[in-house]
Design a protein around this motif. Structure first.
Motif, short mmCIF file in Angstrom:
data_model
loop_
_atom_site.label_atom_id
_atom_site.label_comp_id
_atom_site.label_asym_id
_atom_site.label_seq_id
_atom_site.Cartn_x
_atom_site.Cartn_y
_atom_site.Cartn_z
N UNK A 1 -9.20 -41.81 11.06
CA UNK A 1 -8.63 -42.95 10.16
C UNK A 1 -7.44 -42.56 9.43
N UNK A 2 -7.57 -41.23 8.93
CA UNK A 2 -6.07 -40.93 8.21
C UNK A 2 -4.85 -40.86 8.98
N UNK A 3 -5.13 -40.35 10.29
CA UNK A 3 -4.14 -40.09 11.40
C UNK A 3 -3.55 -41.76 11.77
N UNK A 4 -4.63 -42.56 12.06
CA UNK A 4 -4.20 -43.61 12.49
C UNK A 4 -3.48 -44.48 11.43
N UNK A 5 -3.96 -44.69 10.25
CA UNK A 5 -3.36 -45.39 9.12
C UNK A 5 -1.76 -44.56 8.80
N UNK A 6 -1.75 -43.41 9.05
CA UNK A 6 -0.42 -42.83 8.81
C UNK A 6 0.59 -43.18 9.59
N UNK A 7 0.05 -43.49 11.05
CA UNK A 7 0.93 -44.24 11.93
C UNK A 7 1.32 -45.58 11.81
N UNK A 8 0.50 -46.39 11.00
CA UNK A 8 0.69 -47.77 10.74
C UNK A 8 1.91 -47.75 9.79
N UNK A 9 1.90 -46.38 8.57
CA UNK A 9 2.57 -46.39 7.78
C UNK A 9 3.88 -45.90 8.10
N UNK A 10 4.06 -45.53 9.42
CA UNK A 10 5.17 -44.80 9.89
C UNK A 10 5.47 -43.48 9.27
N UNK A 11 4.49 -42.73 9.06
CA UNK A 11 4.38 -41.68 8.37
C UNK A 11 4.33 -40.39 9.42
N UNK A 12 5.31 -40.19 10.39
CA UNK A 12 5.03 -39.44 11.58
C UNK A 12 4.76 -38.00 11.27
N UNK A 13 5.34 -37.42 10.41
CA UNK A 13 4.77 -36.21 10.15
C UNK A 13 3.43 -35.87 9.74
N UNK A 14 3.01 -36.83 8.87
CA UNK A 14 1.45 -36.79 8.53
C UNK A 14 0.69 -36.77 10.14
N UNK A 15 1.20 -37.89 10.58
CA UNK A 15 0.55 -38.02 11.95
C UNK A 15 0.52 -36.76 13.00
N UNK A 16 1.45 -35.99 13.24
CA UNK A 16 1.65 -34.99 13.86
C UNK A 16 0.69 -33.70 13.29
N UNK A 17 0.92 -33.60 11.85
CA UNK A 17 0.29 -32.50 11.05
C UNK A 17 -1.16 -32.80 11.42
N UNK A 18 -1.63 -34.13 10.96
CA UNK A 18 -3.12 -34.46 11.06
C UNK A 18 -3.58 -34.27 12.42
N UNK A 19 -2.77 -34.35 13.48
CA UNK A 19 -3.50 -34.07 15.09
C UNK A 19 -3.75 -32.60 15.13
N UNK A 20 -2.93 -31.67 14.42
CA UNK A 20 -2.96 -30.46 14.61
C UNK A 20 -4.39 -30.04 13.99
#
Length: 435
Positions: A69-88
């Motif tokens: 949920x945090x990763x997908x919502x971060x992508x909605x927010x355009x916070x790509x660094x958080x998306x990539x870090x969260x995926x890791x």
């Protein structure tokens, strides 16, 4: 380039359908909080949703539904660094799920990490060979790799910090992904003095470097040389570490510093430079803190040590505007005085400021203006204390995904060796993704 906020329909559907029972059991209160976070996200309040999920992840750091949920919502927010870090941080068995794999691949492509995006998508396709969304994204990524794009940046700004002696700084830079996790760049930097008496301090420098990005670390280095003056070569090394979504730490060493004062450069003074900085923001970005420290060892035997700290508090933050109060603290010391350049044995400044940013409705992807008003006290050893004050106005344009521009103008009243100086500076920065 696509807008990262738009995650594919398939990914969104999967995100909404996967039940929390697929991971370890959680208590009912946590389940209610998760539902509240999803409700906030669907209503467009992405920051508040992430604050709620961050609290849950503190208690359940390995719980996949919260991570997802945090990763997908971060992508909605355009916070790509958080998306990539969260995926890791997601376990390997769950990284192949389309609902996290697709937004991560899109963000990697947005960061010009096309090879990394392809690697993620290929791994997901092996587990989900019939998934049409993964297949389509993989085709796009491979086509993009075939026409690999690089980013160009140019900037020019004035600097009158050396006791009001004006210099113009100009830079051009091109960078892009050259291999999986590996980025290369080339940069040229020029400094021109307004006063012809300081022309010998002008800079004409070329820099070539590499950065390797893996997990939460980025390590890199470069080599540089003056284009006119022989013998002025340099090397540098650096490391960046992002321990979590809130902190960013950076350290670097330059054997040849480009920040030697103008009047010092004019008489042949050079220096190396150690630098460290850290940045923190609260989960809701209400609090932000930045700290930096530098150490210079000048060729005239002077040793300069300095640090700077800035704390901001956002007391009124909306999608359309931000209102913040700012506290700045700075201190510097030198072991040699007097010198031809401004070089106080000890100096301290305390500044309070007000920052207002507002988003302007326009035909561009984004247009924001901000103004910063500040005033404080500057204390210099042997010269006492005096008030200082100033203002800065800035405009930021994101014309398209590939083209942005920022410009600023600032006015300040400062004090050097007991004498007051007026400073007027301006600058412009352009970033363009090459076709």
């Amino acid at each position: 380039m696509r807008t990262i906020a738009v995650v594919t329909v398939v990914a969104v559907q999967l995100f909404l359908q996967i039940p929390a029972t697929q991971a370890a059991a959680i208590d009912k209160a946590a389940s209610r909080t998760q539902k509240q976070a999803l409700a906030q996200a669907r209503s467009g309040n992405h920051e508040q949703a992430l604050v709620l999920l961050d609290g849950l992840l503190t208690r359940y750091p390995d719980h996949y539904p919260f991570q997802r949920d945090a990763l997908v919502i971060a992508s909605w927010k355009n916070d790509c660094q958080r998306v990539v870090d969260g995926f890791g941080r997601i376990s390997a068995k769950n990284q192949n799920r389309p609902e996290v794999l697709l937004p991560t691949a899109k963000c990697l492509r947005e960061q010009n990490r096309v090879r990394a995006a392809i690697k993620v998508l290929e791994s997901g396709q092996q587990v989900n060979p019939r998934d049409k969304a993964i297949k389509a994204e993989l085709v796009e990524a491979r086509n993009e790799l075939d026409s690999q794009r690089y980013t160009a940046e140019g900037l020019i700004y004035s600097d009158s910090s050396d006791a009001g002696n004006l210099e113009w700084r100009m830079e051009g830079k091109v960078w892009g992904e050259v291999a999986d996790h590996l980025f290369g760049y080339a940069r040229v930097a020029f400094v021109r003095a307004q006063d012809p008496a300081f022309a010998t301090g002008e800079l004409n420098r070329a820099v070539f470097g590499l950065d390797y990005d893996i997990d939460r670390f980025t390590v890199g280095g470069d080599v540089s040389a003056d284009l006119i003056i022989p013998g002025e070569q340099g090397v540098s090394g650096r490391v960046r570490y992002r321990p979590n979504d809130l902190w960013n730490l950076f350290a670097t060493y330059h054997s040849f510093s480009e920040e030697v004062p103008l009047r010092g450069k004019a008489v042949g003074v050079t220096s190396d430079q150690w630098h460290f900085d850290s940045y923190y923001h609260s989960p809701d970005y209400v609090w932000e803190w930045f700290f930096a420290t530098d150490a210079f060892n000048y060729s005239d035997s002077n040793q300069r040590r300095e640090w700077y700290s800035e704390a901001t508090y956002g007391y009124d933050l909306t999608e359309k505007y931000e209102k913040r109060v700012v506290l700045e603290l700075a201190q510097s010391s030198n072991t040699l005085a007097p010198t031809v350049y401004y070089n106080p044995l000890s100096a301290t400044s305390v500044i309070g400021g007000y920052k207002y940013l507002w988003v302007v409705d326009s035909r561009y992807k984004r247009h924001a203006d901000d103004i910063y008003l500040w005033a404080g006290i500057y204390d210099q050893q042997n010269y006492g204390s005096a008030p200082i004050y100033g203002a800065r106005y800035q405009q930021s344009y994101q014309f398209t995904d590939d083209y942005s521009l920022n410009w600023f103008v600032s006015l300040a009243s400062h004090v050097y060796d007991g004498g007051r100086e007026a400073e007027i500076d301006a600058g412009i920065r352009v970033v363009y993704v090459l076709p």
